[in-house]
Each structure stands twice: as C-alpha cells, then as structure tokens.
Design an enzyme around this catalytic site. Structure first.
Site, short mmCIF file in Angstrom:
data_model
loop_
_atom_site.label_atom_id
_atom_site.label_comp_id
_atom_site.label_asym_id
_atom_site.label_seq_id
_atom_site.Cartn_x
_atom_site.Cartn_y
_atom_site.Cartn_z
CB SER A 216 -114.38 28.69 -48.42
OG SER A 216 -115.00 27.78 -49.31
CE1 TYR A 217 -108.75 23.04 -44.90
CE2 TYR A 217 -110.74 21.72 -44.70
CZ TYR A 217 -109.36 21.85 -44.61
OH TYR A 217 -108.61 20.78 -44.23
N PRO A 218 -111.08 23.98 -49.01
CG PRO A 218 -109.16 23.41 -50.23
CD PRO A 218 -109.66 24.28 -49.09
#
Length: 126
Positions: free
Chosen positions: A35-37
């Site tokens: 997922s978006y880090p």
C-alpha cells in the site's frame, strides 16, 4: 506500520538510508505489492478487509503456512490498533503476493527490495 516506523526498523536491519528505503517502498507501491508507503497512520479502519489480504498471502512459500494457521486455525485477531489515523491512507501493508519471477524482478531493481517487501508482509502478519 507507518512510514517513520518502517524506515527506523529497516534502517537498523538493512543498514541503508531512509531515503533508499522510501525509494524501494515507492517502487513496491508502484508495482502493486504494498500500500501507499507515505502515511502517518498506524490504525487500520474498522472496515479493512483482513480476510482478503490474508487470502492473498496464503500461497507465500515462506510464511503461507502461518497464514493458513491464522485463517483456518482460528488464531486471527484484529490488531489492537494504534493512535494515529491521518484519514488519508491506511497503515502500510502487503497488497499482493509476489511470484518467484516477481521476486527476481525486484532483486534486479534493488537487491534489498525483496527484504523490504517481506518486512511489510511479516509486520502485517505479526
């Protein structure tokens, strides 16, 4: 798992800079593996699909057996939750299973990429 915690833990283990960790994490995100880090959030939303994420990890050669125990052995329990929720993104978690060929592609981009991916996977499963 939020950005700062991921960077601190991986920096200690891999001995690479936070900037390098973020570059690898962003590549993994762009390739659909995590997922978006970039998130401050350490608390999953109440409607998070744990079952779907666990099913995705079920066939992993190193820790699929653990996922099996969690899902069929009744050992799964929701994480206790953190205190931060930026309402923009969930905590960092794995979004798809990497095949052997995809692991090879990760290694070709950066030899630490599989380690970062597996760290995210293991942290999610813990």
């Amino acid at each position: 798992l939020n950005t700062i915690e991921m960077q601190k833990r991986l920096n200690r283990v891999l001995r690479i800079s936070p900037e390098q960790i973020m570059k690898i994490a962003e590549d993994l995100y762009n390739d659909g593996f995590i997922s978006y880090p970039r998130t401050e959030t350490d608390k999953f939303p109440n409607d998070f699909d744990y079952d779907g994420t666990l099913r995705e990890m079920h066939q992993h050669p190193q820790f699929g057996f653990y996922v099996e125990r969690l899902t069929t052995g009744g050992q799964f329990r929701r994480p206790p939750g953190g205190t931060k929720d930026d309402k923009a993104h969930p905590p960092i978690y794995p979004t798809k299973l990497a095949t052997d060929a995809q692991y090879a592609q990760m290694r070709n981009k950066n030899h630490n990429a599989p380690k970062v991916y597996e760290f995210v996977c293991r942290h999610f499963l813990a």
